[in-house]
Motif scaffolding. Sequence first.
Motif, mmCIF file in Angstrom:
data_model
loop_
_atom_site.group_PDB
_atom_site.id
_atom_site.type_symbol
_atom_site.label_atom_id
_atom_site.label_comp_id
_atom_site.label_asym_id
_atom_site.label_seq_id
_atom_site.Cartn_x
_atom_site.Cartn_y
_atom_site.Cartn_z
ATOM 1 N N LYS A 94 -20.551 89.363 -107.726
ATOM 2 C CA LYS A 94 -21.156 88.299 -106.924
ATOM 3 C C LYS A 94 -20.087 87.558 -106.134
ATOM 4 O O LYS A 94 -20.261 87.288 -104.938
ATOM 5 C CB LYS A 94 -21.920 87.328 -107.822
ATOM 6 C CG LYS A 94 -22.564 86.170 -107.049
ATOM 7 C CD LYS A 94 -23.322 85.217 -107.954
ATOM 8 C CE LYS A 94 -22.399 84.404 -108.830
ATOM 9 N NZ LYS A 94 -23.126 83.328 -109.557
ATOM 10 N N ASP A 132 -26.070 82.827 -113.213
ATOM 11 C CA ASP A 132 -27.135 83.790 -112.994
ATOM 12 C C ASP A 132 -27.905 84.133 -114.253
ATOM 13 O O ASP A 132 -27.330 84.287 -115.329
ATOM 14 C CB ASP A 132 -26.542 85.095 -112.429
ATOM 15 C CG ASP A 132 -25.614 84.852 -111.265
ATOM 16 O OD1 ASP A 132 -26.097 84.380 -110.234
ATOM 17 O OD2 ASP A 132 -24.398 85.113 -111.414
ATOM 18 N N TYR A 134 -29.158 87.220 -115.041
ATOM 19 C CA TYR A 134 -28.927 88.569 -114.518
ATOM 20 C C TYR A 134 -28.387 89.420 -115.672
ATOM 21 O O TYR A 134 -27.429 89.015 -116.334
ATOM 22 C CB TYR A 134 -27.903 88.512 -113.380
ATOM 23 C CG TYR A 134 -27.827 89.756 -112.517
ATOM 24 C CD1 TYR A 134 -28.396 89.771 -111.255
ATOM 25 C CD2 TYR A 134 -27.175 90.909 -112.963
ATOM 26 C CE1 TYR A 134 -28.327 90.896 -110.451
ATOM 27 C CE2 TYR A 134 -27.109 92.034 -112.169
ATOM 28 C CZ TYR A 134 -27.688 92.037 -110.909
ATOM 29 O OH TYR A 134 -27.621 93.157 -110.121
ATOM 30 N N TRP A 305 -32.979 88.947 -110.725
ATOM 31 C CA TRP A 305 -31.944 87.937 -110.490
ATOM 32 C C TRP A 305 -32.575 86.577 -110.230
ATOM 33 O O TRP A 305 -33.372 86.410 -109.309
ATOM 34 C CB TRP A 305 -31.101 88.373 -109.292
ATOM 35 C CG TRP A 305 -29.903 87.533 -108.982
ATOM 36 C CD1 TRP A 305 -29.364 86.515 -109.719
ATOM 37 C CD2 TRP A 305 -29.088 87.651 -107.820
ATOM 38 N NE1 TRP A 305 -28.257 86.000 -109.100
ATOM 39 C CE2 TRP A 305 -28.059 86.683 -107.920
ATOM 40 C CE3 TRP A 305 -29.110 88.479 -106.698
ATOM 41 C CZ2 TRP A 305 -27.087 86.522 -106.941
ATOM 42 C CZ3 TRP A 305 -28.145 88.319 -105.732
ATOM 43 C CH2 TRP A 305 -27.130 87.359 -105.848
ATOM 44 N N LEU A 307 -31.137 82.414 -109.978
ATOM 45 C CA LEU A 307 -29.988 81.512 -109.973
ATOM 46 C C LEU A 307 -30.388 80.252 -110.739
ATOM 47 O O LEU A 307 -31.550 79.839 -110.709
ATOM 48 C CB LEU A 307 -29.580 81.169 -108.554
ATOM 49 C CG LEU A 307 -28.166 80.603 -108.367
ATOM 50 C CD1 LEU A 307 -27.113 81.654 -108.718
ATOM 51 C CD2 LEU A 307 -27.961 80.116 -106.941
#
Length: 332
Positions: A94, A132, A134, A305, A307
Motif C-alpha cells: 500500500k 486496513d 485486509y 478492503w 480502511l
Amino acid sequence: MRQIDYDFVFTDAERDGLREVLLEIATNPYSDFESYMADMSRLRGDQRLGSRFTDFCEMSMLRDFSKAPLVVIGNAPIDLDLPRFGSTNPVDEKYRLKKTFVAEGFLAAYGVLTGTEIIGHLSVNQGDFFHDIYPKESMFDSQSQKTLGTLKFHRDFANHFVSPDFVNTLTLRDTPTNEVYSTFTVTVHALDELSDGDREILAQPRFHTPFDDVSTRQGDVLGNRRAQDHAVINMDEGARVFEDRTRGLDEEAQQVLDRFVAALHSRKQMRVSKPGDSVTFSNRDVIHGREVHAIHDLDGLKQRWLLKTHNVYTRKAFEEFFLGDRYGVVNG
C-alpha cells in the motif's frame, strides 16, 4: 438478523465534489500525519464540503450513543484507482502503490467535522493512523482485522490500556459473490436479555481478556505485560468483551458471560457493505464482528478492503501513553 439502514447518502454530485477537494491535499497521511491533519483541519468551514454533510456530522454527535451508536453513510468518495495487493505484506505494498488518499481524506474529514481525533497504536501497522481491514497471509487464521475468516464478536482493544471511543470504517473493495456480513449488537439491547443479577456480575472484575492478536503478533510491543482482569460492563467504559477470548475467572462468572454472548447473537444486526459505505460506531456501546458464511471467490475475499481509523473525543486524555516522538501513537 436485521439490515442496518443508511443515515446519510451523498448524491453523486456531492461525492464527486468532495473527492476533488480531498485530492487537493498534497501531504501524505502515512509519512507526515500531523501536516496532513493540519491541512485537513483547514477544510472546516470550506463551503465546498457542502452544508448538508457538515450539518449531518455536527448533528450526529448530539445523539445518545448508548441508544443509537451506529452511523451509516452511503456513496462516500473513495479513490478511483485502487491498487491490488498480495497477501504476504499488503501494508508495504500500500505504501508503495497507493498514490491518492481520497479514502483517508474522507475519514480524516469526518473526524474533523465531528470534533473527534484519530489515534494510532504502535502494535497496529507500527502506529499508522489509517489502517486496513485486509487479509494478511500470516494472520489468515487470527482473530483480527487481518483474518480471512470469521471475526467473532468483540470490542476493539477490548482489554487494552487505551481503547478508542469510536471506530470509523470505509469500504473500498468488497466481494459481492461471497457471503460476508458485518455484524453489530448495541450493548444495551443485549443487556435487556439478562437478569439484574447477571448484569451485577458482569459489572464485577471477574473476567480476563488477553491482549488481541494484532497487538501480540506484530512484534514484541507489549513485552511480557499481562492484560488486567476487568468487568465486562462498566458505566464509564461500556462493554469490554471478545467472544471466546474473554473468560470468567470463576464458574458463575463464566456462565453469566456465556449468557451475555448468546444475547449478543440474539440481538445482532448485519450489514453487507459496498464501496463507498462508511460505518462509524461508539466502541463502548457496540460489540461488532464479521461472519463469513460462504466463499465463492477466494481470490476476491483475499482482496476485500476496508480502511479504518480509531477516534477519541480528545487525544489529551491519553497523552501519558503516547510515544515521546510520535504524538497520538500509543506505546502498545
